[in-house]
Write a protein that holds these residues in place. Structure first.
Motif, PDB file in Angstrom:
ATOM      1  N   GLY A   1       0.839  -1.191   0.000  1.00  0.00           N
ATOM      2  CA  GLY A   1       0.000   0.000   0.000  1.00  0.00           C
ATOM      3  C   GLY A   1       0.873   1.239   0.000  1.00  0.00           C
ATOM      4  N   THR A   2       0.288   2.398   0.248  1.00  0.00           N
ATOM      5  CA  THR A   2       1.083   3.608   0.351  1.00  0.00           C
ATOM      6  C   THR A   2       2.031   3.491   1.545  1.00  0.00           C
ATOM      7  OG1 THR A   2      -0.455   4.753   1.817  1.00  0.00           O
ATOM      8  CG2 THR A   2      -0.855   4.953  -0.567  1.00  0.00           C
ATOM      9  N   ALA A   3       3.077   4.319   1.533  1.00  0.00           N
ATOM     10  CA  ALA A   3       4.029   4.283   2.643  1.00  0.00           C
ATOM     11  C   ALA A   3       3.323   4.542   3.965  1.00  0.00           C
ATOM     12  CB  ALA A   3       5.139   5.304   2.401  1.00  0.00           C
ATOM     13  N   ALA A   4       2.391   5.496   3.971  1.00  0.00           N
ATOM     14  CA  ALA A   4       1.667   5.812   5.209  1.00  0.00           C
ATOM     15  C   ALA A   4       0.838   4.625   5.679  1.00  0.00           C
ATOM     16  CB  ALA A   4       0.783   7.030   5.004  1.00  0.00           C
ATOM     17  N   ASP A   5       0.180   3.937   4.751  1.00  0.00           N
ATOM     18  CA  ASP A   5      -0.655   2.800   5.131  1.00  0.00           C
ATOM     19  C   ASP A   5       0.176   1.658   5.711  1.00  0.00           C
ATOM     20  OD1 ASP A   5      -3.035   3.987   4.453  1.00  0.00           O
ATOM     21  OD2 ASP A   5      -3.115   3.123   2.440  1.00  0.00           O
ATOM     22  N   VAL A   6       1.245   1.286   5.000  1.00  0.00           N
ATOM     23  CA  VAL A   6       2.024   0.113   5.409  1.00  0.00           C
ATOM     24  C   VAL A   6       2.866   0.397   6.646  1.00  0.00           C
ATOM     25  CG1 VAL A   6       3.836  -1.504   4.713  1.00  0.00           C
ATOM     26  CG2 VAL A   6       2.041  -0.862   3.092  1.00  0.00           C
ATOM     27  N   LEU A   7       3.466   1.588   6.709  1.00  0.00           N
ATOM     28  CA  LEU A   7       4.399   1.877   7.793  1.00  0.00           C
ATOM     29  C   LEU A   7       3.748   2.507   9.021  1.00  0.00           C
ATOM     30  CD1 LEU A   7       7.399   3.184   5.650  1.00  0.00           C
ATOM     31  CD2 LEU A   7       7.002   0.877   6.536  1.00  0.00           C
ATOM     32  N   ASP A   8       2.622   3.177   8.824  1.00  0.00           N
ATOM     33  CA  ASP A   8       1.951   3.827   9.954  1.00  0.00           C
ATOM     34  C   ASP A   8       0.688   3.097  10.407  1.00  0.00           C
ATOM     35  OD1 ASP A   8       3.862   5.815   9.863  1.00  0.00           O
ATOM     36  OD2 ASP A   8       2.662   7.138   8.605  1.00  0.00           O
ATOM     37  N   ARG A   9       0.031   2.453   9.445  1.00  0.00           N
ATOM     38  CA  ARG A   9      -1.249   1.786   9.763  1.00  0.00           C
ATOM     39  C   ARG A   9      -1.285   0.381   9.182  1.00  0.00           C
ATOM     40  NH1 ARG A   9      -2.272   6.999   8.108  1.00  0.00           N
ATOM     41  NH2 ARG A   9      -2.652   6.294   5.967  1.00  0.00           N
ATOM     42  N   PRO A  10      -0.290  -0.454   9.507  1.00  0.00           N
ATOM     43  CA  PRO A  10      -0.278  -1.807   8.935  1.00  0.00           C
ATOM     44  C   PRO A  10      -1.503  -2.611   9.353  1.00  0.00           C
ATOM     45  CG  PRO A  10       1.317  -1.624  10.712  1.00  0.00           C
ATOM     46  CD  PRO A  10       0.822  -0.249  10.445  1.00  0.00           C
ATOM     47  N   ARG A  11      -2.028  -3.391   8.440  1.00  0.00           N
ATOM     48  CA  ARG A  11      -3.200  -4.221   8.726  1.00  0.00           C
ATOM     49  C   ARG A  11      -2.806  -5.599   9.252  1.00  0.00           C
ATOM     50  NH1 ARG A  11      -3.782  -2.513   3.596  1.00  0.00           N
ATOM     51  NH2 ARG A  11      -3.520  -4.640   2.829  1.00  0.00           N
ATOM     52  N   GLU A  12      -1.653  -6.092   8.800  1.00  0.00           N
ATOM     53  CA  GLU A  12      -1.251  -7.458   9.138  1.00  0.00           C
ATOM     54  C   GLU A  12      -0.315  -7.462  10.344  1.00  0.00           C
ATOM     55  OE1 GLU A  12      -2.476 -10.045   7.613  1.00  0.00           O
ATOM     56  OE2 GLU A  12      -3.600  -8.840   6.158  1.00  0.00           O
ATOM     57  N   ALA A  13      -0.481  -8.470  11.192  1.00  0.00           N
ATOM     58  CA  ALA A  13       0.330  -8.553  12.412  1.00  0.00           C
ATOM     59  C   ALA A  13       1.818  -8.680  12.090  1.00  0.00           C
ATOM     60  CB  ALA A  13      -0.135  -9.741  13.263  1.00  0.00           C
ATOM     61  N   ARG A  14       2.151  -9.423  11.055  1.00  0.00           N
ATOM     62  CA  ARG A  14       3.565  -9.602  10.708  1.00  0.00           C
ATOM     63  C   ARG A  14       4.184  -8.293  10.246  1.00  0.00           C
ATOM     64  NH1 ARG A  14       2.921 -14.863   6.994  1.00  0.00           N
ATOM     65  NH2 ARG A  14       5.168 -14.680   6.584  1.00  0.00           N
ATOM     66  N   THR A  15       3.412  -7.510   9.506  1.00  0.00           N
ATOM     67  CA  THR A  15       3.906  -6.200   9.081  1.00  0.00           C
ATOM     68  C   THR A  15       4.120  -5.304  10.287  1.00  0.00           C
ATOM     69  OG1 THR A  15       2.503  -6.455   7.120  1.00  0.00           O
ATOM     70  CG2 THR A  15       3.528  -4.311   7.462  1.00  0.00           C
ATOM     71  N   ALA A  16       3.141  -5.274  11.172  1.00  0.00           N
ATOM     72  CA  ALA A  16       3.228  -4.422  12.360  1.00  0.00           C
ATOM     73  C   ALA A  16       4.439  -4.793  13.209  1.00  0.00           C
ATOM     74  CB  ALA A  16       1.942  -4.540  13.171  1.00  0.00           C
ATOM     75  N   ALA A  17       4.704  -6.083  13.366  1.00  0.00           N
ATOM     76  CA  ALA A  17       5.839  -6.522  14.164  1.00  0.00           C
ATOM     77  C   ALA A  17       7.155  -6.100  13.516  1.00  0.00           C
ATOM     78  CB  ALA A  17       5.802  -8.039  14.336  1.00  0.00           C
ATOM     79  N   TYR A  18       7.227  -6.231  12.194  1.00  0.00           N
ATOM     80  CA  TYR A  18       8.453  -5.837  11.484  1.00  0.00           C
ATOM     81  C   TYR A  18       8.690  -4.335  11.613  1.00  0.00           C
ATOM     82  CZ  TYR A  18      11.646  -4.831   7.645  1.00  0.00           C
ATOM     83  OH  TYR A  18      12.700  -4.376   6.909  1.00  0.00           O
ATOM     84  N   VAL A  19       7.666  -3.547  11.367  1.00  0.00           N
ATOM     85  CA  VAL A  19       7.793  -2.089  11.448  1.00  0.00           C
ATOM     86  C   VAL A  19       8.164  -1.661  12.858  1.00  0.00           C
ATOM     87  CG1 VAL A  19       6.525   0.090  11.293  1.00  0.00           C
ATOM     88  CG2 VAL A  19       6.247  -1.649   9.504  1.00  0.00           C
ATOM     89  N   ALA A  20       7.536  -2.251  13.878  1.00  0.00           N
ATOM     90  CA  ALA A  20       7.840  -1.892  15.261  1.00  0.00           C
ATOM     91  C   ALA A  20       9.300  -2.218  15.598  1.00  0.00           C
ATOM     92  CB  ALA A  20       6.906  -2.630  16.198  1.00  0.00           C
ATOM     93  N   ARG A  21       9.776  -3.349  15.110  1.00  0.00           N
ATOM     94  CA  ARG A  21      11.147  -3.749  15.403  1.00  0.00           C
ATOM     95  C   ARG A  21      12.162  -2.819  14.765  1.00  0.00           C
ATOM     96  NH1 ARG A  21      14.067  -9.518  13.771  1.00  0.00           N
ATOM     97  NH2 ARG A  21      16.142  -8.957  14.535  1.00  0.00           N
ATOM     98  N   TYR A  22      11.958  -2.465  13.494  1.00  0.00           N
ATOM     99  CA  TYR A  22      12.959  -1.685  12.784  1.00  0.00           C
ATOM    100  C   TYR A  22      12.758  -0.182  12.923  1.00  0.00           C
ATOM    101  CZ  TYR A  22      14.914  -5.941  11.025  1.00  0.00           C
ATOM    102  OH  TYR A  22      15.521  -7.170  10.962  1.00  0.00           O
ATOM    103  N   ALA A  23      11.656   0.218  13.518  1.00  0.00           N
ATOM    104  CA  ALA A  23      11.461   1.637  13.811  1.00  0.00           C
ATOM    105  C   ALA A  23      12.025   1.986  15.170  1.00  0.00           C
ATOM    106  CB  ALA A  23       9.975   2.000  13.757  1.00  0.00           C
ATOM    107  N   SER A  24      12.341   0.967  15.976  1.00  0.00           N
ATOM    108  CA  SER A  24      12.835   1.204  17.327  1.00  0.00           C
ATOM    109  C   SER A  24      14.324   1.528  17.285  1.00  0.00           C
ATOM    110  CB  SER A  24      12.628  -0.049  18.184  1.00  0.00           C
ATOM    111  OG  SER A  24      11.251  -0.365  18.261  1.00  0.00           O
TER     112      SER A  24
END
Length: 244
Positions: free
Chosen positions: A219-242
């Motif tokens: 999806g758009t950068a905002a959708d995938v990185l700020d509002r991920p729908r999938e748990a695996r995406t959210a976990a990846y973003v949280a890990r690498y944004a920390s």
């Protein structure tokens, strides 16, 4: 591309990949190491050959039914340029010579025309004053911009970037980002593999998260990185944004 599948030594690396990259867009591909993102990009210009699926660039199908449909791979790789993580410049050649050599050997362009094109492209990427510098005399960002100029010299319709900022400091990353934005404004289609989420956010029109060889979310950068729908995406973003 549709239904793309690729294995290495019996391990499925790409599994039913379906992705459209609109002309003039920058698509950022993110995901864990060994998740398939670089293999996917290398399939686009057939540096890796899939086992199944179709790949179409513009109006030309280059791979279908398990077979390469492209008649001229050298021409394909001029149309689909690639900018590598470690620049791959010839250390014994100056910036302008690196860009000239690519044209003369890959495209059969005469030396005079190749030099004129190299000077024009080095100016375009902000390196007018560094044309006679050797790679060891340049920063990482300058070397990467020479590599971009070299790829542009072959007149591509698509540019592939494999972790283009992973070896760069923040200032050099900003230089490369500026060049990519300018290319996007000129209508260049780009596919970018990166693990650096801030860079993906800055430059990408569309972000694709790949995990275990499958597209989990896009999806758009905002959708995938700020509002991920999938748990695996959210976990990846949280890990690498920390931090750290």
């Amino acid at each position: 591309m549709g239904g793309l599948r690729k294995s290495f030594d019996g391990r499925l690396v790409l599994d039913d990949i379906n992705l459209d990259v609109p002309s003039g867009q920058i698509v950022g591909i993110i995901g864990q190491s060994r998740g398939g993102k670089t293999t996917l990009m290398r399939c686009v210009n057939l540096l890796e050959q899939p086992e199944h699926g179709t790949i179409t660039i513009g109006d030309e199908t280059i791979f279908a039914d398990g077979k390469v449909a492209c008649r001229d791979l050298a021409k394909l790789r001029q149309r689909v340029g690639m900018v590598f993580q470690r620049f791959n410049l010839f250390p014994h050649l100056t910036a302008v010579e690196n860009v000239v050599l690519a044209q003369m050997h890959a495209a059969g362009i005469g030396e005079r025309d190749a030099v004129a094109c190299a000077v024009r492209l080095l100016t375009r990427v902000g390196l007018t004053k560094r044309a006679m510098a050797y790679p060891e005399q340049m920063s990482g960002g300058e070397q990467q911009r020479v590599a971009i100029a070299r790829a542009l010299a072959l007149g591509p319709t698509v540019l592939l970037f494999d972790e283009p900022t992973s070896a760069l400091d923040p200032e050099s990353t900003g230089e490369v980002l500026r060049v990519m934005r300018e290319l996007a404004a000129d209508g260049m289609t780009m596919i970018l593999v990166t693990h650096e989420l801030p860079f993906a956010r800055e430059v990408s029109d569309w972000v694709v998260f790949i995990d275990g060889g499958r597209i989990i979310e896009q999806g758009t950068a905002a959708d995938v990185l700020d509002r991920p729908r999938e748990a695996r995406t959210a976990a990846y973003v949280a890990r690498y944004a920390s931090p750290g």
